[in-house]
Scaffold this motif. Structure first.
Motif, short mmCIF file in Angstrom:
data_model
loop_
_atom_site.label_atom_id
_atom_site.label_comp_id
_atom_site.label_asym_id
_atom_site.label_seq_id
_atom_site.Cartn_x
_atom_site.Cartn_y
_atom_site.Cartn_z
N GLU A 164 -7.07 -6.34 9.37
CA GLU A 164 -6.33 -7.80 10.00
C GLU A 164 -7.17 -7.71 11.31
N GLN A 165 -7.51 -6.85 12.38
CA GLN A 165 -8.37 -7.24 13.59
C GLN A 165 -9.01 -8.02 13.50
N ILE A 166 -10.20 -7.54 12.14
CA ILE A 166 -11.57 -7.98 12.44
C ILE A 166 -11.49 -9.37 11.19
N GLN A 167 -10.29 -9.09 10.76
CA GLN A 167 -10.24 -11.10 10.29
C GLN A 167 -9.76 -11.60 12.03
N LEU A 168 -8.86 -11.62 12.96
CA LEU A 168 -8.36 -12.14 13.92
C LEU A 168 -10.00 -12.36 14.55
N THR A 169 -10.47 -11.48 14.81
CA THR A 169 -12.63 -11.66 15.73
C THR A 169 -12.52 -12.46 14.76
N GLU A 170 -12.80 -12.55 13.94
CA GLU A 170 -13.89 -13.77 12.58
C GLU A 170 -13.33 -15.01 13.32
N GLU A 171 -11.89 -15.07 12.98
CA GLU A 171 -11.50 -16.01 13.50
C GLU A 171 -11.86 -16.91 14.80
N THR A 172 -11.10 -15.94 15.72
CA THR A 172 -11.78 -16.39 17.09
C THR A 172 -13.27 -16.55 17.35
N VAL A 173 -14.06 -16.37 16.99
CA VAL A 173 -15.63 -16.34 16.16
C VAL A 173 -15.57 -17.50 16.40
N MET A 192 0.63 -1.26 0.21
CA MET A 192 0.11 0.03 -0.14
C MET A 192 0.76 1.74 -0.06
N GLU A 193 0.48 2.36 -0.50
CA GLU A 193 1.35 3.70 -0.90
C GLU A 193 0.89 4.35 0.78
N SER A 194 1.78 5.23 0.66
CA SER A 194 1.53 6.22 1.03
C SER A 194 1.53 5.92 3.12
N GLY A 195 1.42 5.39 3.68
CA GLY A 195 0.90 5.07 4.69
C GLY A 195 0.37 6.07 5.07
N SER A 196 1.19 6.36 6.44
CA SER A 196 1.24 7.25 7.58
C SER A 196 1.83 8.29 7.17
N GLY A 197 1.48 8.51 6.03
CA GLY A 197 2.57 10.21 5.31
C GLY A 197 1.52 10.99 5.62
N GLU A 209 -6.76 6.43 4.21
CA GLU A 209 -5.59 5.94 5.84
C GLU A 209 -5.26 4.04 5.47
N SER A 210 -4.41 4.20 4.67
CA SER A 210 -4.08 2.69 4.71
C SER A 210 -3.56 2.42 5.79
N ALA A 211 -2.41 2.72 6.03
CA ALA A 211 -2.03 1.92 7.66
C ALA A 211 -2.53 1.19 8.57
N LEU A 212 -4.16 2.55 8.92
CA LEU A 212 -5.30 2.06 9.88
C LEU A 212 -5.87 1.61 9.39
N ILE A 213 -6.18 1.80 8.34
CA ILE A 213 -7.86 0.87 7.60
C ILE A 213 -6.72 -1.05 7.58
N GLY A 214 -5.40 -0.84 7.47
CA GLY A 214 -5.20 -2.21 7.29
C GLY A 214 -4.66 -3.14 8.42
N ARG A 215 -4.23 -2.22 9.64
CA ARG A 215 -4.35 -2.72 11.00
C ARG A 215 -6.05 -2.83 11.65
N ILE A 216 -6.77 -2.37 10.87
CA ILE A 216 -8.73 -2.69 11.23
C ILE A 216 -8.81 -3.90 10.75
#
Lengths: 236, 212
Positions: free
Chosen positions: A55-64, A1-6, A46-53
């Motif tokens: 990931e967290q969504i995916q993790l929680t989906e797996e947890t569920v 992804m480009e220009s993460g927290s640019g 907000e590519s960095a933030l969206i990337g983290r979010i």
């Protein structure tokens, strides 16, 4: 992804250590969502933030899923699911508002490098495709049947000096905002920014506006644009 | 363009404002034992019977709906505090009292989902309704003073989220119109003063103001 927290990213400034450790990504997402919704313009993706979010969504989906398999207490599962739904709602709404802005102002965004570079890779290709399709469609249906002088999709007629058929965001919109800092010397009038609109020049010069911390204001968007982009002023 | 597109993407719906309010933190008293929850929006718990703990309102309501906890109304929702706020709200014609940014939504959510946790709910409810009415009336009358707000900034201290959301579409457009029409009339300009059209423009915003 480009220009993460640019530049122009709202991920909080490092000096704000306390708010940094106490704020979750969801809290940041909510902030950029509100800002994207309330402001006339499109902001840096907000590519960095969206990337983290994501990931967290995916993790929680797996947890569920694991919980369901392990026959965990259904109450716990449903609470995790609710949390997941809320985060996904924010994410979808954020992406959707951006798409709406792109659809609305695509010719303008494509023309201005500064704006175009704020889009994510996917948004860029969406904007380009959207633009091509609309152009082709309008040319096929209407423009090709008009007299020669009126065939431009960007101009009313060939004598127009500007691209006066391109919708642009209204930067004179008033927004509701608040800041955590004391911001003095905000110049509320446009002054000289290349706007040939002679009305602007006749406006009397006001005192520089001082923005007190934690007070709500209705302010014209343009003078505070810079602060909003820097994340110093939050929109409500 | 798609059918689902919101006609006013830049406005928040009442549901969206409520959604934001649901993240506010509130105290609950669980009646069951539950492991800590490591949610995306933060970590909450562990939960033990009769041990007060803090959670977001949406979580509190989810537990409450299943009969797993009692919700502790925030201290500003007490009769004493509300009576005091209502009195000062009535005393001052201009100033707004300090209330939580989401007081309208929070109280509404608690009335809907936790009525048995609020003592004297009828009294509390009518006090909050009175406060809301007084404040909305004040918002309306203070709109008249926007007439001389030819500037680009208007201070709206202590207005709550829902109040802001209600006045936003109108006030935003009105201020924009003032801004647009305001400037040429402020500085006497021989060309414009003699021009009857500009005089008509001067009055136009005024009339718009009266309508509300």
């Amino acid at each position: 992804m480009e220009s993460g927290s640019g530049d122009g990213s709202t991920v909080p400034k490092m000096d704000d250590y306390e708010s940094l450790i106490s704020t979750t990504d969801v809290e940041h997402l909510k902030r950029v969502w509100r800002r994207e919704k309330a402001a006339p313009e499109i902001f840096q993706f907000e590519s960095a933030l969206i990337g983290r979010i994501k990931e967290q969504i995916q993790l929680t989906e797996e947890t569920v899923e694991e919980f369901v398999e392990a026959k965990t207490d259904p109450l716990t599962v449903s609470l995790y699911q609710m949390d997941l739904d809320r985060t996904q709602f924010l994410l979808r709404s954020y992406l959707r508002i951006r798409l709406q802005k792109i659809e609305k102002y695509m010719f303008h965004i494509l023309k201005m490098d500064e704006l175009f570079n704020r889009l994510s890779k996917e948004e860029k290709s969406f904007a380009e495709r959207c633009c091509d399709d609309l152009k082709m469609h309008l040319e096929d249906c209407v423009l090709s049947r008009l007299p020669d002088n009126y065939q431009s999709i960007l101009k009313q007629s060939i004598i127009s000096e500007e691209t006066d058929m391109v919708p642009k965001p209204q930067l004179d919109t008033f927004v509701v905002c608040k800041t955590k800092y004391y911001l003095g010397h905000i110049q509320l009038e446009d002054g000289d920014n290349g706007n040939p609109d002679d009305r602007g020049n006749q406006r009397h010069l006001e005192e520089p506006f001082e923005m007190e911390p934690n007070v709500l204001y209705f302010v014209r968007y343009k003078p505070i644009k810079k602060f909003v982009e820097e994340g110093k002023i939050d929109l409500y | 363009m798609a059918g689902q597109s919101d006609p006013h993407p830049s406005h928040f719906s009442a549901q969206e404002v409520e959604f934001m309010a649901e993240d506010e933190i509130i105290e609950i008293v669980p009646n069951m034992k539950m492991e800590p929850l490591n949610l995306i929006c933060g970590d909450y718990g562990p939960f033990f019977p009769q041990m007060v703990t803090q959670v977001p309102i949406w979580l509190a309501i989810a537990l409450k709906k299943r009969g797993k906890c009692a919700i502790r109304p925030p201290s500003w929702m007490s009769i004493e505090s509300l009576t005091r706020i209502l009195e000062s709200e009535r005393e001052s014609q201009e100033a707004f009292q300090v209330l939580p940014f989401h007081y309208v939504e929070i109280s509404r959510l608690l009335f809907d989902h936790a009525r048995d946790d609020i003592s004297d709910i009828y009294m509390v409810r009518s006090l909050i309704e009175d406060i809301r009415d007084v404040r909305f009336h004040k918002v309306e009358t203070s709109l008249e003073s926007f007439e001389d707000a030819r500037s680009s900034a208007v201070r709206i201290n202590n207005l709550s989220a829902m109040e802001v959301n209600i006045v936003r579409p109108f006030v935003g457009r009105a201020l924009q119109a003032f801004y647009k029409h305001g400037s040429p009339d402020l500085i006497p300009n021989p060309e414009r003063v003699s021009n009857s059209i500009s005089n008509r423009w001067q009055q136009a915003p005024d009339q718009g103001q009266r309508v509300c």
